[in-house]
Design an enzyme around this catalytic site. Sequence first.
Site, PDB file in Angstrom:
ATOM      1  N   HIS A 375       4.118  -3.010  -9.947  1.00 11.59           N
ATOM      2  CA  HIS A 375       2.779  -3.350  -9.479  1.00 11.59           C
ATOM      3  C   HIS A 375       1.798  -3.522 -10.629  1.00 11.59           C
ATOM      4  CE1 HIS A 375       3.484  -1.687  -5.117  1.00 11.59           C
ATOM      5  NE2 HIS A 375       4.446  -2.502  -5.536  1.00 11.59           N
ATOM      6  N   GLY A 376       2.306  -3.737 -11.834  1.00 11.86           N
ATOM      7  CA  GLY A 376       1.436  -3.992 -12.971  1.00 11.86           C
ATOM      8  C   GLY A 376       0.989  -2.724 -13.659  1.00 11.86           C
TER       9      GLY A 376
END
Length: 544
Positions: A375-376
């Site tokens: 998710h970064g």
Amino acid sequence: MSRLSMKNLNYMLVIAILIWCSSFESCIARRGKHWRHTRAFSSSLYKKKGKSYYGHSHSHNHNHNHHGGGSSKSKPPTHKKSSPSPPNPPPYTTIPPPPPPPPKSHKPKVGVPSTPPPPPKDCNGGHSIIFNVLDFGAKGDGSTDDTKAFQATWGAACKVEASTMLVPADYTFYVGPISFSGPYCKPSIVFQLDGTIIAPTNANAWCGGLLQWLEFTKLVGITIQGKGVIDGRGSVWWEDQPFDNPIDGEEKLIVPLNHTWKPPVPVQSAMGRKMPSIKPTALRFYGSFNAVVTGITIQNSPQCHLKFDNCNEVLVHDVSISSPGNSPNTDGIHLQNSKNVMIHTSNLACGDDCISIQTGCSNVFVHDVNCGPGHGISIGSLGKDNTRACVSNITVRDVNMHNTMNGVRIKTWQGGSGSVQGVLFSNIQVSEVQLPIVIDQFYCDKRTCTNHTSAVSLEGINYDRIKGTYTVKPVHFACSDSLPCVDVSLNKVELKPVQQQYHLCNPFCWQTYGELRSPTVPTIDCLQIGKPSSNRIQTDHDIC
């Protein structure tokens, strides 16, 4: 001279000689008595103290100062007949030394093998002593419980400064939940991980639910290094209830083509679960100073892979973290209440944030990291349940992201307080990332959340050279109505769409103020230049 006078003179001379001899013998007698008295007194002191006092003067009142610093009165000397001295040994006779004392018996301690392990090996030119888990009873066959052997090894290594606890290569060690605590440990211990450590997959081993699997607590100068693997074997946890965990708040922004997005629903009830509902972090550091993790692989954690909480001076480099992209809540590296952190030259693939920076973090530098799937890299979420959050001086640069949900993100809850300030995202390369740039001050990982006017303030957020491709929306800035984001700058942002299975959206800005330092692709004309005309003044509760 007459004969009579001669006789009188001789007679007087004899009398004088006799008188003189009498006085001489009396003197000699007195001197001999004094000498014998002194020898007897010294002999009594020698016998009493076990050492010779010859050569020291003694007062006749027999008061002496001893080594203890105090004074005591000596007993009056006793006049005993001295025993004859033993005859001197003949010349060149060797007196044999006394026999050595018998060896002391060692009772085995609880949790330690009854057979003592061989002495630790000295390595690195005498700079480190190695304690091998195999020497403390570990089997390393992948099925025998080696938890007690690891505890015993740590207990021994913990007592020696700059020692090394060795988990050797070519072995697989089955280890249950364990805490490597350190309030009384010596500094600069190395945990050399060359083999593989695997977690239990039966519910009984987790005592109804634990937050950590391997935990290092309150240590100074702890290093975990090597080419080994920490395997959490988390699939049994993920498959138990794959959808009963919180969702990511940005999933609501991702709308598939031809139909709308709906939140997933649990596929099993709590009655059918196999593992405890509380899922453990694979490797956690708490309250430690100068912690280093390098070279190792952490994979398939039930939840977060590597966590630092309340730590100072942290270094992570050349680390590999790996779990499937759909494994729930498996953050790669999680930072909380930690300062002076550097993370670089690592590969992070997981089912949640590759790096999560939580409240209480400052002076964090991340560079040369590969992220994806995941998710970064996120700051937050912050301010949940009306809490106060403080984050400052964060730099993320020279990062590659591929096939992630988000790129660089800041997420806060409504109702929180505190601030995020001094953030730089620079030279971020994104490839097929759904949402490359995100600020979300309405973050909610539930189906519904309550609206609040208070918020965590955001100021001084800088985006520089964010380039690559996106699949949903290039920029999403959703800031608080009552406390807008200020001093947000964008420079050389170039993001191009890639049509996949999602609806493409234009850049979005709400209550976001700052400046465009260069033209952007696409054009981000929703950013409001300057500062808001009426911005709520922060209270002491808001300011960090």
